[in-house]
Design a protein around this motif. Structure first.
Motif, PDB file in Angstrom:
ATOM      1  N   UNK A 177      10.111 -16.959  48.523  1.00 31.14           N
ATOM      2  CA  UNK A 177       8.898 -16.135  49.327  1.00 31.14           C
ATOM      3  C   UNK A 177       9.030 -14.524  48.952  1.00 31.14           C
ATOM      4  N   UNK A 178      10.001 -13.990  48.967  1.00 31.64           N
ATOM      5  CA  UNK A 178      10.104 -12.499  48.704  1.00 31.64           C
ATOM      6  C   UNK A 178       9.815 -11.854  47.440  1.00 31.64           C
ATOM      7  N   UNK A 179       9.875 -13.088  46.316  1.00 30.10           N
ATOM      8  CA  UNK A 179       9.521 -12.611  45.020  1.00 30.10           C
ATOM      9  C   UNK A 179       7.908 -13.017  44.676  1.00 30.10           C
ATOM     10  N   UNK A 180       7.383 -13.759  45.710  1.00 28.79           N
ATOM     11  CA  UNK A 180       6.159 -14.436  45.758  1.00 28.79           C
ATOM     12  C   UNK A 180       5.237 -13.569  46.453  1.00 28.79           C
ATOM     13  N   UNK A 181       4.478 -12.395  45.771  1.00 27.71           N
ATOM     14  CA  UNK A 181       3.647 -11.325  46.138  1.00 27.71           C
ATOM     15  C   UNK A 181       2.159 -11.499  45.965  1.00 27.71           C
ATOM     16  N   UNK A 182       1.458 -10.853  46.750  1.00 26.03           N
ATOM     17  CA  UNK A 182      -0.036 -10.727  46.348  1.00 26.03           C
ATOM     18  C   UNK A 182      -0.650 -12.158  46.506  1.00 26.03           C
ATOM     19  N   UNK A 207      19.398 -16.080  55.144  1.00 28.42           N
ATOM     20  CA  UNK A 207      18.765 -17.335  54.691  1.00 28.42           C
ATOM     21  C   UNK A 207      17.561 -16.696  53.966  1.00 28.42           C
ATOM     22  N   UNK A 208      17.248 -17.358  52.872  1.00 31.62           N
ATOM     23  CA  UNK A 208      15.956 -16.850  52.229  1.00 31.62           C
ATOM     24  C   UNK A 208      14.912 -18.086  52.020  1.00 31.62           C
TER      25      UNK A 208
END
Length: 562
Positions: A115-120, A92-93
């Motif tokens: 979520x995993x591409x949305x950093x900082x 799941x992501x």
């Protein structure tokens, strides 16, 4: 003493427990449904923090900022099948639905972010939210203030510096100034100019009526023209005041930097409110929340009904229900009294009762079609021919409006009032009628002073049931008077004050329109929940008021039943 299962079953206890369980489950379901509606609807008004971060997809990075509206889990396999390049190391992501606003810049208010591409991710305190009258929210950093096109303050950094805070305080003052001026503009446009336009229209109709009656005396025409000149002069003066106010309100503007680095200009006159949610404490957020709730129940809608308030819909719903109650109660009570007290009990009476019961099961849209054909086109058209010929070809009562909507719903609910009133009349002891007649009272006096007062709680029960059904009806109203947006309320300060010919807004239709006809589905969704909750509360309030009256009448006439 031990009781066998068979004896316990015969005692009826299982059915008692079964009924109790069914009632408990029903209550839990109702409370759960109302809780879900309340949470989904009322949470919309809370000033959520703005999250800013870097979003990287396919090697390209961009800065995004917005409110996290929804978070859910999706199958990673589905994302890969959709063409998104994502490591297949988890089942799941997590993804977030962000309200990024700035629709005039991005083209859409909402965007999904994995979520995993949305950093900082961060929550900068100087990132502001500006609620606008058009194009939804604007999220960004304040860069400068302008007065008549000339810059009066400028900042470049996003830090909470003294310079930034001073410029922000100045912006607050200018927003308040613009809001005060807008109040003056609305007062002139809606009330003062509205009253003049209304009187000018009445003068036009009066003059047209004189022409249709072939009146040759010039005195009334001269009086009309003289009054029209006075109104025109007053109108010109108000127009000049409006021009001055619009010049003042359009004086100030700001520039803001949105996520991605683009700088946009914004007229302060187009701002409803501006605030920095990331810098607000709990108390400030609660005050903001209360202000938003008050706006929702007291203001007019804007942005295709996806922003602002729903006061016209609340007003229209309550006014229609009250008018319907005034219409349905006399007809229902008179019909029930005739059937129970005067009509000869036979085949015809039984046939009438069967017809009344069948009417209660007719689909509501059928009543709407009947109301449109009979009330609007036939009855309203004839009223226009007889009393409003001067206004033709524009219809007055020959068009859907508040009166016809109330009459249609009164016709829809009259079987409920008839049945409830008849049941109340049948429960009154015969000895009371005979005692009243023996004391010398006539049958009419007995009916008015003994029977009807004792049956009044049953009448109120019928009215309660009628209100509960009529307040939530939508289908017939779509044909006989309800509209998406009503420019004015059916009750105002212009003679005759109550305008029964006007179209109106309704909470039920508002839910349908916002939920299924809105061009911005995500923005409209929480308002559907909030409006649905408000409709339930309005119906409950109307019912509780009627129940309180019924209980008072029941206590008042209890002694007569003993």
């Amino acid at each position: 003493m031990n009781i066998s299962v068979k004896e316990w079953y015969k005692s009826g206890s299982p059915w008692v427990w079964l009924n109790a369980g069914a009632v408990a489950i029903s209550l839990i379901m109702v409370i759960g449904l109302l809780g879900l509606i309340a949470v989904r609807g009322l949470s919309h008004f809370w000033p959520a923090d703005i999250v800013q971060g870097t979003y990287t997809v396919d090697g390209q990075s961009k800065t995004i900022a917005g409110e996290i509206v929804e978070t859910n889990e999706v199958l990673t396999k589905q994302l890969i099948e959709a063409g998104i390049k994502i490591p297949d190391d988890t089942e799941f992501s997590t993804r977030h639905l962000l309200k990024v606003g700035n629709r005039d810049v991005y083209g859409s208010d909402f965007s999904w972010a994995l979520e995993q591409f949305f950093t900082d991710q961060s929550r900068p305190t100087m990132l502001f939210t500006a609620e606008r009258r058009e194009w939804g929210n604007l999220y960004g950093y304040l860069r400068s203030l302008k007065e008549d096109g000339k810059e009066i303050g400028h900042v470049e950094s996003n830090d909470e510096s003294a310079e930034y805070l001073a410029l922000w305080a100045e912006l607050d003052k200018r927003v308040e100034r613009a809001l005060d001026i807008r109040e003056d503009i609305l007062e002139i446009e809606k009330h003062e100019i509205g009253a003049i336009n209304y009187e000018l229209e009445r003068l036009r109709l009066k003059e047209r009526g004189l022409q249709l009656d072939n009146v040759t005396d010039q005195a009334p025409y001269v009086a009309i023209n003289q009054r029209r000149k006075e109104l025109d002069q007053a109108y010109e003066g108000m127009q000049q005041r409006l021009l001055d106010l619009y010049t003042q309100i359009n004086r100030d503007s700001l520039t803001a930097e949105v996520a991605g680095g683009k700088v946009v200009d914004l007229q302060i006159a187009k701002i409803v409110r501006i605030f920095r949610p990331n810098a607000m404490n709990t108390g400030q957020k609660m005050l903001h929340y209360a202000a938003k709730l008050w706006e929702f129940v007291s203001d007019e809608p804007r942005e295709a009904n996806t922003e602002g308030g729903i006061f016209p819909a609340i007003f229209g719903t309550v006014m229609m229900v009250l008018l319907m109650s005034l219409l349905v109660t006399p007809f229902g009570v008179v019909a029930a009294v005739y059937l129970r007290e005067y009509a000869k009990q036979g085949f015809v009476t039984r046939l009438i009762r069967i017809a009344v019961n069948n009417l209660a099961g007719v689909p509501s849209i059928v009543y709407g079609v009947f109301g449109l054909g009979f009330f609007v086109y036939f009855l309203g058209g004839n009223i226009d021919d007889l009393f409003f010929a001067a206004a033709k070809p524009a219809p007055t009562f020959g068009t859907p409006g508040l009166m016809w909507a109330s009459l249609t719903l009164a016709l829809l609910t009259v079987p409920v009032v008839i049945v409830a009133t008849e049941e109340g009349l049948s429960r009154i002891p015969r000895a009371l009628r005979e005692g009243s007649l023996a004391l010398g009272a006539t049958k009419f006096e007995t009916l008015m002073k003994v029977v009807l007062p004792m049956a009044s709680p049953a009448m109120m029960t019928g009215v309660i049931l009628a209100i509960a059904r009529a307040a939530g009806e939508v289908a017939p109203l779509m044909l006989v008077g309800v509209v998406k947006l009503a420019p004015s309320l059916p009750l105002d300060g212009n003679y005759p004050f109550i305008h029964l010919d006007q179209k109106f807004m309704h909470l039920g239709f508002h839910i349908y329109d916002v939920g299924f006809q809105s061009p911005n589905v995500e923005a409209a969704r929480p308002l559907v929940y909030a409006t649905a909750l408000l409709l339930v509360l309005v119906i409950a309030l109307l019912n509780m008021s009627a129940i309180a009256i019924r209980n008072h009448l029941r206590e008042k006439y209890k002694a007569l039943e003993m």
